[in-house]
Design a protein around this motif. Sequence first.
Motif, mmCIF file in Angstrom:
data_model
loop_
_atom_site.group_PDB
_atom_site.id
_atom_site.type_symbol
_atom_site.label_atom_id
_atom_site.label_comp_id
_atom_site.label_asym_id
_atom_site.label_seq_id
_atom_site.Cartn_x
_atom_site.Cartn_y
_atom_site.Cartn_z
ATOM 1 N N UNK A 13 0.822 -1.202 0.000
ATOM 2 C CA UNK A 13 0.000 0.000 0.000
ATOM 3 C C UNK A 13 0.860 1.259 0.000
ATOM 4 N N UNK A 14 1.957 1.233 0.757
ATOM 5 C CA UNK A 14 2.778 2.442 0.845
ATOM 6 C C UNK A 14 3.608 2.681 -0.410
ATOM 7 N N UNK A 54 -9.035 -8.409 -3.460
ATOM 8 C CA UNK A 54 -8.517 -8.593 -2.105
ATOM 9 C C UNK A 54 -7.552 -7.520 -1.662
ATOM 10 N N UNK A 55 -7.536 -6.401 -2.375
ATOM 11 C CA UNK A 55 -6.590 -5.338 -2.033
ATOM 12 C C UNK A 55 -7.153 -4.367 -1.005
ATOM 13 N N UNK A 56 -8.457 -4.251 -0.987
ATOM 14 C CA UNK A 56 -9.098 -3.405 0.018
ATOM 15 C C UNK A 56 -10.277 -4.183 0.617
ATOM 16 N N UNK A 92 -7.306 -0.448 3.220
ATOM 17 C CA UNK A 92 -6.426 -1.339 2.471
ATOM 18 C C UNK A 92 -6.120 -2.585 3.301
ATOM 19 N N UNK A 93 -5.899 -3.693 2.619
ATOM 20 C CA UNK A 93 -5.508 -4.919 3.304
ATOM 21 C C UNK A 93 -3.979 -4.986 3.342
ATOM 22 N N UNK A 131 -6.951 5.575 -5.575
ATOM 23 C CA UNK A 131 -7.854 5.120 -4.513
ATOM 24 C C UNK A 131 -7.067 4.379 -3.440
ATOM 25 N N UNK A 132 -6.239 3.459 -3.858
ATOM 26 C CA UNK A 132 -5.416 2.703 -2.906
ATOM 27 C C UNK A 132 -4.501 3.646 -2.147
#
Lengths: 112, 112
Positions: free
Chosen positions: A91-92, B62-64, B82-83, B26-27
């Motif tokens: 994510x980062x 499965x990313x969020x 976020x996951x 978004x992420x």
Amino acid sequence: MTQAGPTGDDLVEMLAALSNPLRLRIVAQLAAGRDYVSHLARVIGISRPLLHMHLRRLEAAGLIAGNLELSDDGKAMKYYQVTDFSLHLTASTLAEAAKTLTTPDPAEGPGR
Amino acid sequence: MTQAGPTGDDLVEMLAALSNPLRLRIVAQLAAGRDYVSHLARVIGISRPLLHMHLRRLEAAGLIAGNLELSDDGKAMKYYQVTDFSLHLTASTLAEAAKTLTTPDPAEGPGR
DNA sequence: ATCACGTGTAAGTGCGCTGTTACAGGTGCA
DNA sequence: TGCACCTGTAACAGCGCACTTACACGTGAT
């Protein structure tokens, strides 16, 4: 750190290139060793024009590289091989890459 | 090692979800903290229906993850976050993932 | 009741990706 | 001359994605 990964746009292009089953197979096949177009098409089992298109996308993304060579019997063969790419997606790291996106940012305000 | 990453199909879905500038934004935005749909749409500057579509894709990959909550004033708010995903992409990890692709493998032979 | 806020979904459009077939050019060998 | 390889590209059909507009439903406050 700061590791300086690819720009947001480049990253999107790389991910788009890899987000296809056929192209994933192509990269996987080339990871086992360089190969030329016609043979690669036979191994994977797709038509040459189709493979040609996918190779263009992968090369444009900088994931593979091809160079034309002359075989012993004088035939022009285009050999492709994978480049030394390495992407770490979290994510980062994605947030970092998103800062350099040049694509239209709606939040930027439509100029006035 | 053996690290057991996602299957080839899952990987393709994740990469496809990330290979879009808007979804990358978004992420990136969610990486800074959880948020609910309407506010997120305003921050990023896109319509809610459009955001809704992108959120669906990201969640499907499965990313969020999103969950519906009730605010103090009784409104239903859907919060996304976020996951903890982490993908390392290299030629060899991709080759490993490609082994588990279920998508039609032309080289497999058309069954008979 | 009407407004402001939240949620979700259906319908329609434009466009790019995927994949096919067909063509054009080059070499070496029978 | 014809065949078997290699290369590349143009033209076309099908389909899914991205995006907009419009609608439906819920709450609490004026």
